[in-house]
Design a protein around this motif. Structure first.
Motif, PDB file in Angstrom:
ATOM      1  N   TRP A  39       0.832  -1.216   0.000  1.00 39.10           N
ATOM      2  CA  TRP A  39       0.000   0.000   0.000  1.00 39.10           C
ATOM      3  C   TRP A  39       0.863   1.261   0.000  1.00 39.10           C
ATOM      4  N   ALA A  99       0.684   4.895  -1.934  1.00 37.54           N
ATOM      5  CA  ALA A  99      -0.186   5.681  -1.055  1.00 37.54           C
ATOM      6  C   ALA A  99       0.219   7.149  -0.957  1.00 37.54           C
ATOM      7  N   THR A 105      -3.650   2.094  -5.019  1.00 33.31           N
ATOM      8  CA  THR A 105      -3.828   2.220  -3.566  1.00 33.31           C
ATOM      9  C   THR A 105      -5.177   1.673  -3.135  1.00 33.31           C
ATOM     10  N   LEU A 106      -6.227   1.960  -3.922  1.00 34.72           N
ATOM     11  CA  LEU A 106      -7.557   1.433  -3.612  1.00 34.72           C
ATOM     12  C   LEU A 106      -7.563  -0.091  -3.659  1.00 34.72           C
ATOM     13  N   CYS A 166      -5.012  -2.090  -3.030  1.00 37.27           N
ATOM     14  CA  CYS A 166      -4.300  -2.604  -1.851  1.00 37.27           C
ATOM     15  C   CYS A 166      -5.058  -2.322  -0.553  1.00 37.27           C
ATOM     16  N   THR A 167      -5.927  -1.323  -0.555  1.00 39.37           N
ATOM     17  CA  THR A 167      -6.680  -0.976   0.663  1.00 39.37           C
ATOM     18  C   THR A 167      -7.683  -2.055   1.020  1.00 39.37           C
ATOM     19  N   MET A 192      -6.161  -4.857   2.963  1.00 40.11           N
ATOM     20  CA  MET A 192      -5.731  -4.301   4.248  1.00 40.11           C
ATOM     21  C   MET A 192      -6.898  -4.222   5.219  1.00 40.11           C
ATOM     22  N   ILE A 193      -8.058  -3.830   4.714  1.00 37.46           N
ATOM     23  CA  ILE A 193      -9.261  -3.771   5.556  1.00 37.46           C
ATOM     24  C   ILE A 193      -9.668  -5.171   5.983  1.00 37.46           C
ATOM     25  N   PHE A 243      -4.898  -1.875   9.302  1.00 41.05           N
ATOM     26  CA  PHE A 243      -4.925  -0.517   9.865  1.00 41.05           C
ATOM     27  C   PHE A 243      -5.034  -0.547  11.393  1.00 41.05           C
TER      28      PHE A 243
END
Length: 359
Positions: free
Chosen positions: A63, A67, A235-236, A238-239, A242-243, A248
């Motif tokens: 990310w 990012a 980035t979206l 990879c987000t 991650m969620i 996070f």
């Protein structure tokens, strides 16, 4: 006499415009090469430091690769307000076709980021950088099929040499395995990094192909906007994992357990994000201001610099196998560069005649 003076004046103006255009293009290439150098040397070192001292979040580091794209809002905004008074100047230069291509390339870049950082979590920087140098070979192959770049025996020689360099590292991968790292993880990291180089080798010509198909003039504004879109979509992408992995929420706990302390943990993440974004901007900028193959050349040329910094900053070993692989990498680079020089040397011979006909 007046007619002759007018013709001479027209020639002089055209020559001045041509010189200005060349100088601006050269400055843009140099600027992007500097950004690429900062990012490609500093980014991997910071990511490796993160993993060496307790970092474990691979999607987080993937990310971070893109990012930092909000940093581009400032130059884009300055350009927007500067041109707002000019009614003939478009406020948003990216055509719909290029927006769609940016979304697709952003998706591929997100996958490439994960492959790259996964390999970085298990491999020394000196190994991952040498494997990354094979990107030039993949770029040359994909450029042949995607943008119809012609092969020469020099470029074929470069592909063969870099392939053998990667093979040498693969055959002697156990000798440089970090202590405590399993053979399975090291092998997986090796092939993931090689896969990242192959995918990035496809992405670079795809950028060039998308720009040509969009049939737009490449400007600094266009380059910034495309870079913003590609990084945003990556980035979206990879987000989402991650969620799902709750990365996070895990950051504060990982920072508290980081061997160098929480403050250095956050500093490393921020600096890595900035450095990696510089690498992305520089890489895309070199493609837009020159070509995908030139971007691959610059990337390969930076491999020895990465090696030096890895040995001195991270005290990594420099074995005979690495030396041989590096020699093959440099030999391949020199072969490819010389081939491009010979090709470009022949081109000016065929260009002057049309210019005289137009005048």
């Amino acid at each position: 006499m007046d007619m002759e003076a007018a013709i001479q004046g027209g020639k002089h103006n055209m020559l001045n415009k041509f010189k200005i255009c060349i100088s601006m293009k050269t400055l843009m290439v140099l600027f992007n090469c500097i950004l690429l150098t900062i990012g490609q040397v500093g980014g991997p070192l910071l990511v490796r430091i993160y993993f060496l001292h307790g970092g474990k979040r691979k999607w987080l580091t993937a990310w971070l690769l893109t990012a930092g794209f909000p940093l581009l809002i400032l130059p884009i905004s300055i350009s927007y307000f500067k041109n707002r008074s000019n009614a003939s100047s478009p406020k948003f230069l990216v055509p719909p076709r290029l927006v769609a291509a940016s979304a697709f390339l952003g998706f591929l870049l997100g996958i490439d980021s994960y492959l790259y950082t996964f390999g970085m979590s298990y491999l020394p920087v000196s190994v991952s950088s040498l494997l990354g140098s094979s990107q030039l070979a993949f770029t040359a192959i994909f450029a042949y099929f995607v943008v119809k770049h012609k092969f020469t025996h020099y470029s074929i020689n470069a592909v063969v040499l870099m392939t053998f360099g990667s093979a040498i590292l693969g055959l002697h991968m156990n000798g440089d395995r970090p202590s405590g790292e399993s053979h399975a993880n090291y092998t997986l990291g090796f092939f993931m990094t090689l896969g990242a180089a192959a995918l990035h080798g496809f992405i670079m010509p795809a950028f060039e192909y998308a720009q040509k198909k969009a049939e737009v003039t490449v400007t600094f504004d266009l380059f910034l906007q495309v870079q913003f879109l590609v990084s945003m979509f990556a980035t979206l992408f990879c987000t989402i994992p991650m969620i799902i992995n709750k990365d996070f929420q895990a950051i504060p706990q990982e920072a508290a357990e980081f061997e160098l302390g929480p403050m250095k943990y956050y500093m490393i993440l921020v600096m890595a994000g900035i450095a990696l974004q510089c690498m992305m901007i520089g890489s895309t900028g070199v493609i837009f201001s020159s070509s995908s193959l030139f971007g691959g050349i610059v990337t390969s040329l930076l491999v020895p610099v990465q090696q030096i910094f890895a040995v001195f900053c991270l005290t990594e070993s420099f074995s005979g196998e690495k030396g041989m692989a590096l020699a093959m990498c440099l030999w391949g680079f020199a072969s490819y560069f010389y081939g491009e020089y010979k090709v470009n040397q022949k081109q000016p011979d065929s260009k002057p005649e049309p210019e005289h006909e137009e005048v």
